[in-house]
Design a protein around this motif. Structure first.
Motif, PDB file in Angstrom:
ATOM      1  N   GLU A  59       6.246  -6.001  -9.250  1.00  0.00           N
ATOM      2  CA  GLU A  59       5.373  -4.743  -8.939  1.00  0.00           C
ATOM      3  C   GLU A  59       6.078  -4.112  -7.912  1.00  0.00           C
ATOM      4  O   GLU A  59       6.327  -4.644  -6.679  1.00  0.00           O
ATOM      5  CB  GLU A  59       4.181  -5.157  -8.821  1.00  0.00           C
ATOM      6  N   VAL A  60       6.255  -2.781  -7.809  1.00  0.00           N
ATOM      7  CA  VAL A  60       6.798  -1.730  -6.786  1.00  0.00           C
ATOM      8  C   VAL A  60       5.733  -0.597  -6.618  1.00  0.00           C
ATOM      9  O   VAL A  60       5.687  -0.088  -7.701  1.00  0.00           O
ATOM     10  CB  VAL A  60       8.174  -1.314  -7.014  1.00  0.00           C
ATOM     11  N   SER A  61       5.556  -0.563  -5.351  1.00  0.00           N
ATOM     12  CA  SER A  61       4.696   0.615  -5.157  1.00  0.00           C
ATOM     13  C   SER A  61       5.460   1.839  -4.597  1.00  0.00           C
ATOM     14  O   SER A  61       6.397   1.873  -4.178  1.00  0.00           O
ATOM     15  CB  SER A  61       3.595   0.257  -3.787  1.00  0.00           C
ATOM     16  N   GLN A  62       4.832   2.939  -4.687  1.00  0.00           N
ATOM     17  CA  GLN A  62       5.489   4.369  -4.323  1.00  0.00           C
ATOM     18  C   GLN A  62       4.137   5.060  -3.849  1.00  0.00           C
ATOM     19  O   GLN A  62       3.127   5.084  -4.630  1.00  0.00           O
ATOM     20  CB  GLN A  62       5.975   4.749  -5.877  1.00  0.00           C
ATOM     21  N   SER A  63       4.594   6.183  -3.087  1.00  0.00           N
ATOM     22  CA  SER A  63       3.851   7.087  -2.366  1.00  0.00           C
ATOM     23  C   SER A  63       4.380   8.046  -1.978  1.00  0.00           C
ATOM     24  O   SER A  63       5.653   8.194  -1.954  1.00  0.00           O
ATOM     25  CB  SER A  63       2.761   6.465  -1.358  1.00  0.00           C
TER      26      SER A  63
ATOM     27  N   THR B 107       2.015   2.589  -8.948  1.00  0.00           N
ATOM     28  CA  THR B 107       2.838   1.295  -9.253  1.00  0.00           C
ATOM     29  C   THR B 107       3.876   1.417 -10.405  1.00  0.00           C
ATOM     30  O   THR B 107       3.599   2.069 -11.387  1.00  0.00           O
ATOM     31  CB  THR B 107       1.565   0.273  -9.658  1.00  0.00           C
ATOM     32  N   HIS B 108       5.046   0.642 -10.151  1.00  0.00           N
ATOM     33  CA  HIS B 108       6.071   0.405 -11.217  1.00  0.00           C
ATOM     34  C   HIS B 108       6.024  -0.870 -11.574  1.00  0.00           C
ATOM     35  O   HIS B 108       5.858  -1.809 -10.630  1.00  0.00           O
ATOM     36  CB  HIS B 108       7.553   0.904 -10.662  1.00  0.00           C
ATOM     37  N   ILE B 109       5.948  -0.998 -12.712  1.00  0.00           N
ATOM     38  CA  ILE B 109       6.003  -2.449 -13.603  1.00  0.00           C
ATOM     39  C   ILE B 109       7.480  -2.661 -14.209  1.00  0.00           C
ATOM     40  O   ILE B 109       7.713  -1.934 -14.866  1.00  0.00           O
ATOM     41  CB  ILE B 109       5.093  -2.814 -14.569  1.00  0.00           C
ATOM     42  N   VAL B 110       8.268  -3.742 -13.639  1.00  0.00           N
ATOM     43  CA  VAL B 110       9.498  -4.299 -14.282  1.00  0.00           C
ATOM     44  C   VAL B 110       9.487  -5.462 -14.583  1.00  0.00           C
ATOM     45  O   VAL B 110       9.280  -6.382 -14.042  1.00  0.00           O
ATOM     46  CB  VAL B 110      10.534  -3.900 -13.101  1.00  0.00           C
ATOM     47  N   GLY B 111       9.382  -5.581 -16.068  1.00  0.00           N
ATOM     48  CA  GLY B 111       9.633  -7.036 -16.716  1.00  0.00           C
ATOM     49  C   GLY B 111      11.030  -7.301 -16.998  1.00  0.00           C
ATOM     50  O   GLY B 111      11.742  -6.621 -17.571  1.00  0.00           O
TER      51      GLY B 111
ATOM     52  N   TRP C  73       0.692  -1.194   0.004  1.00  0.00           N
ATOM     53  CA  TRP C  73       0.031  -0.065  -0.003  1.00  0.00           C
ATOM     54  C   TRP C  73       1.041   1.220  -0.072  1.00  0.00           C
ATOM     55  O   TRP C  73       0.332   2.360  -0.473  1.00  0.00           O
ATOM     56  CB  TRP C  73      -1.052  -0.050   1.153  1.00  0.00           C
ATOM     57  N   ALA C  74       2.228   1.109   0.402  1.00  0.00           N
ATOM     58  CA  ALA C  74       2.998   2.280   0.524  1.00  0.00           C
ATOM     59  C   ALA C  74       2.278   3.391   1.500  1.00  0.00           C
ATOM     60  O   ALA C  74       2.647   4.818   1.008  1.00  0.00           O
ATOM     61  CB  ALA C  74       3.303   2.696  -0.785  1.00  0.00           C
ATOM     62  N   HIS C  75       1.520   2.962   2.326  1.00  0.00           N
ATOM     63  CA  HIS C  75       0.907   3.964   3.023  1.00  0.00           C
ATOM     64  C   HIS C  75       0.839   3.678   4.460  1.00  0.00           C
ATOM     65  O   HIS C  75       0.933   2.199   4.726  1.00  0.00           O
ATOM     66  CB  HIS C  75      -0.502   4.432   2.571  1.00  0.00           C
ATOM     67  N   PRO C  76       0.693   4.411   5.681  1.00  0.00           N
ATOM     68  CA  PRO C  76       0.608   3.974   6.960  1.00  0.00           C
ATOM     69  C   PRO C  76      -0.623   3.027   7.119  1.00  0.00           C
ATOM     70  O   PRO C  76      -1.818   3.472   6.844  1.00  0.00           O
ATOM     71  CB  PRO C  76       0.578   5.009   7.845  1.00  0.00           C
ATOM     72  N   LEU C  77      -0.572   1.777   7.642  1.00  0.00           N
ATOM     73  CA  LEU C  77      -1.659   0.966   7.879  1.00  0.00           C
ATOM     74  C   LEU C  77      -2.589   1.667   8.976  1.00  0.00           C
ATOM     75  O   LEU C  77      -3.998   1.421   8.837  1.00  0.00           O
ATOM     76  CB  LEU C  77      -1.372  -0.310   8.340  1.00  0.00           C
ATOM     77  N   GLU C  78      -2.235   2.442   9.726  1.00  0.00           N
ATOM     78  CA  GLU C  78      -3.017   3.290  10.869  1.00  0.00           C
ATOM     79  C   GLU C  78      -3.807   4.142   9.939  1.00  0.00           C
ATOM     80  O   GLU C  78      -5.043   4.796  10.547  1.00  0.00           O
ATOM     81  CB  GLU C  78      -2.117   3.723  11.743  1.00  0.00           C
ATOM     82  N   SER C  79      -3.654   4.613   8.751  1.00  0.00           N
ATOM     83  CA  SER C  79      -4.459   5.773   7.868  1.00  0.00           C
ATOM     84  C   SER C  79      -5.309   4.827   7.141  1.00  0.00           C
ATOM     85  O   SER C  79      -6.518   5.489   6.562  1.00  0.00           O
ATOM     86  CB  SER C  79      -3.571   6.335   7.217  1.00  0.00           C
ATOM     87  N   MET C  80      -5.545   3.399   7.281  1.00  0.00           N
ATOM     88  CA  MET C  80      -6.236   2.682   6.276  1.00  0.00           C
ATOM     89  C   MET C  80      -7.645   2.236   7.120  1.00  0.00           C
ATOM     90  O   MET C  80      -7.524   1.921   8.171  1.00  0.00           O
ATOM     91  CB  MET C  80      -5.655   1.748   5.553  1.00  0.00           C
ATOM     92  N   SER C  81      -8.832   2.260   6.354  1.00  0.00           N
ATOM     93  CA  SER C  81      -9.816   1.468   7.004  1.00  0.00           C
ATOM     94  C   SER C  81      -9.874  -0.163   6.835  1.00  0.00           C
ATOM     95  O   SER C  81      -8.974  -0.474   5.824  1.00  0.00           O
ATOM     96  CB  SER C  81     -11.204   2.112   6.200  1.00  0.00           C
TER      97      SER C  81
ATOM     98  N   PRO D 121       9.065   6.843  -1.354  1.00  0.00           N
ATOM     99  CA  PRO D 121       9.775   7.058  -2.589  1.00  0.00           C
ATOM    100  C   PRO D 121      10.206   6.030  -3.255  1.00  0.00           C
ATOM    101  O   PRO D 121      10.899   5.177  -2.806  1.00  0.00           O
ATOM    102  CB  PRO D 121      10.597   8.080  -2.139  1.00  0.00           C
ATOM    103  N   VAL D 122      10.403   6.118  -4.663  1.00  0.00           N
ATOM    104  CA  VAL D 122      11.193   5.183  -5.443  1.00  0.00           C
ATOM    105  C   VAL D 122      11.830   6.034  -6.399  1.00  0.00           C
ATOM    106  O   VAL D 122      11.444   7.014  -7.120  1.00  0.00           O
ATOM    107  CB  VAL D 122       9.949   4.288  -6.300  1.00  0.00           C
ATOM    108  N   SER D 123      13.180   5.703  -6.785  1.00  0.00           N
ATOM    109  CA  SER D 123      13.946   6.163  -7.749  1.00  0.00           C
ATOM    110  C   SER D 123      13.749   5.285  -9.192  1.00  0.00           C
ATOM    111  O   SER D 123      14.137   4.249  -9.278  1.00  0.00           O
ATOM    112  CB  SER D 123      15.321   6.234  -7.480  1.00  0.00           C
ATOM    113  N   GLU D 124      13.451   6.174 -10.129  1.00  0.00           N
ATOM    114  CA  GLU D 124      12.705   5.525 -11.373  1.00  0.00           C
ATOM    115  C   GLU D 124      14.088   4.816 -12.093  1.00  0.00           C
ATOM    116  O   GLU D 124      14.362   3.886 -12.758  1.00  0.00           O
ATOM    117  CB  GLU D 124      12.135   6.185 -12.278  1.00  0.00           C
ATOM    118  N   GLU D 125      15.058   5.918 -12.004  1.00  0.00           N
ATOM    119  CA  GLU D 125      16.430   5.628 -12.500  1.00  0.00           C
ATOM    120  C   GLU D 125      17.201   4.377 -12.072  1.00  0.00           C
ATOM    121  O   GLU D 125      17.544   3.552 -12.925  1.00  0.00           O
ATOM    122  CB  GLU D 125      17.298   6.782 -12.368  1.00  0.00           C
TER     123      GLU D 125
END
Length: 499
Positions: free
Chosen positions: A365-369, A309-313, A183-191, A373-377
């Motif tokens: 599959e890699v998540s980002q929020s 979402t980043h997809i890397v094949g 989810w790339a989000h704090p689980l405490e913020s989710m319902s 953060p995620v470095s695409e490079e």
């Protein structure tokens, strides 16, 4: 029109009468987006014999988030680990019509890579594969959670629900780290109201039996069996659905830049204006607010969260190792790799590779929020290193292709308070004859699979024409219960006949 589909003339006129007789020279039903939702609505209109509609799609082809791509080396890639399973008879029939006889059937084999070993999914039903210390920790936490269940109810958050349902051990060993990665989000913020069939719940007796008697339990879940197109990836399905709708109802490469709700006009980047009586949109709710230029709706949708979402094949020479030969997809909760899930994509169909039998493929599959953060490079390099670290690949020399795609809006995050904002926004739009549906159009992860989003379009058209209730978007629990496995044509015809 389907040979099985017969609707009385009075019902067929229903949509036209919503806003008066349309001008036959102008499309009066505009559908924004040719993804699963837009195609579901368009095909349903086509079935009804309704001709006054137009689909506007910003991309050059149909499919949306269910599109597929072929890279420069000839490998086919999806925008994520899509599989084909369904809660609806109508959807199954549509898939059969779209790709008759062109499917490969699969029995799901999904695993978790944890503590340098594969553990069958779902995790809590297969604890016996863990090291003894972890088994003890997980079982003690589970038993304590059951003891505490009568004294305390789970809180409002996903974090609290996981802890109360599974106990501290299972949460710390797998559920917390994995879900943070996804989810790339704090689980405490989710319902936790969205969960339903998305997370395998607890059967303590069943769990204890698997440990004591040393047997695996892999049968949980609605996608225990699934199918996949023999050729062309998931995108082949939606290209085929689009091909069943007359071409004149589509405008591709048509990016919407403004919506004039007062004049009922959709404006595009090409300078075109398309009038409408009814607007069906699969655009994200926050994007719709911007196109309308509505400050109140902008404020209402400002708190809606999503993950990127980043997809890397990774295309490889040879064949997968014996440990991957039959596996479908794999979950990765630990920090030794950036991805949370990897699909052995060549196992779905050997035709996802340019030379079946001589090469194979993995899709990560890699998540980002804003929290993650995620470095695409550097991501491609990190994914390859992660695959080496988790024993997915043996040698970099086998790599033939690296394909990378960033999906800005990958998943809608079910945050606390989401439903209030979404339902308010949907009601506001509906007052303006705008119906927002789909993964981000309705912002409900729990009904955002291909079958769900397609049926949101279908059910909306049924509601507008026949007055039948929409189930999927407004009652996700019922939609996911399997009770909707009926043919909508027959249900609609019965309801019309009963009036």
């Amino acid at each position: 029109m389907s040979e099985e589909f017969e609707i009385p003339d009075a019902a067929r006129k229903g949509l036209m009468e919503l806003h008066g007789k349309p001008n036959p020279n102008e499309p009066r039903i505009i559908i924004l987006g040719a993804g699963c939702t837009g195609l579901g609505a368009a095909y349903r209109l086509h079935q009804f014999g309704h001709e006054n509609y137009l689909v506007l799609e910003a991309s050059p082809s149909a499919g949306g988030l269910a599109s597929s791509f072929v890279d420069s080396k000839g490998f086919t890639w999806d925008l994520g680990g899509h599989v084909q399973f369904s809660h609806y008879t109508y959807f199954d029939d549509l898939m059969d019509r779209a790709l008759p006889g062109a499917w490969i059937q699969h029995l799901r084999e999904s695993y978790i890579w944890l503590r340098d070993r594969f553990i069958p999914y779902p995790f809590q039903n297969n604890l016996r594969h863990l090291p003894p210390d972890d088994i003890s920790t997980c079982l003690k936490g589970l038993i304590q959670a059951q003891r505490d269940a009568d004294d305390q109810r789970p809180g409002k958050t996903f974090h609290d629900w996981l802890l109360a349902s599974f106990g501290r051990g299972i949460a710390d060993v797998f559920l917390f780290p994995y879900n943070l990665k996804v989810w790339a989000h704090p689980l405490e913020s989710m319902s936790h109201q969205w969960i339903g069939e998305r997370v395998a719940t607890v059967d303590v007796d069943r769990i204890l039996d698997t440990v004591i008697f040393g047997r695996d339990d892999r049968d949980w879940g609605p996608n225990r069996t699934f199918r996949f197109p023999a050729r062309g990836g998931t995108g082949a399905i939606w290209n085929a659905v689009a091909a069943m709708i007359p071409r004149q109802h589509f405008r591709y490469n048509s990016r919407v830049t403004r919506i004039d709700a007062q004049r009922h006009r959709v404006c595009t980047a090409a300078g075109e204006e398309h009038p409408y009586d009814v607007l069906i949109s699969s655009l994200p709710l926050d994007v719709m607010a911007g196109l309308l230029g509505d400050p109140a709706l902008t404020r209402e949708t400002a708190d809606l969260e999503y993950s990127t979402t980043h997809i890397v094949g990774i295309g490889l020479a040879g064949q997968p190792g014996d440990h991957l030969t039959t596996k479908s997809w794999l979950y990765f909760p630990e920090a030794n790799c950036p991805f949370y899930r990897v699909t052995v994509f060549s196992n779905y169909s050997p035709n996802n590779t340019p030379r079946p039998g001589q090469c194979w493929s993995l899709m990560a599959e890699v998540s980002q929020s804003r929290f993650k953060p995620v470095s695409e490079e550097s991501l491609g390099r990190e994914v390859i290193q992660g695959m080496l670290s988790t024993n997915l690949i043996r040698c970099e020399d086998d790599i033939l292709s690296v394909w990378q795609r960033r999906i800005r809006r990958g998943y809608p995050v079910p945050t606390v308070g989401r439903d209030e904002h979404v339902h308010s926004a949907l009601a506001d739009l509906e007052k303006r004859s705008i119906y927002s549906r789909g993964r981000f159009g309705a912002w409900k992860y729990e009904v955002s699979n291909q079958d769900h989003t397609c049926m949101q379009g279908v059910e909306l058209v049924d509601r507008l024409l026949l007055g039948t209730p929409e189930v999927t978007v407004f009652n996700p629990a019922l939609a996911n219960s399997g009770s909707q496995r009926v043919v909508p044509e027959r249900r609609a015809a019965k309801q019309e006949a009963a009036r």
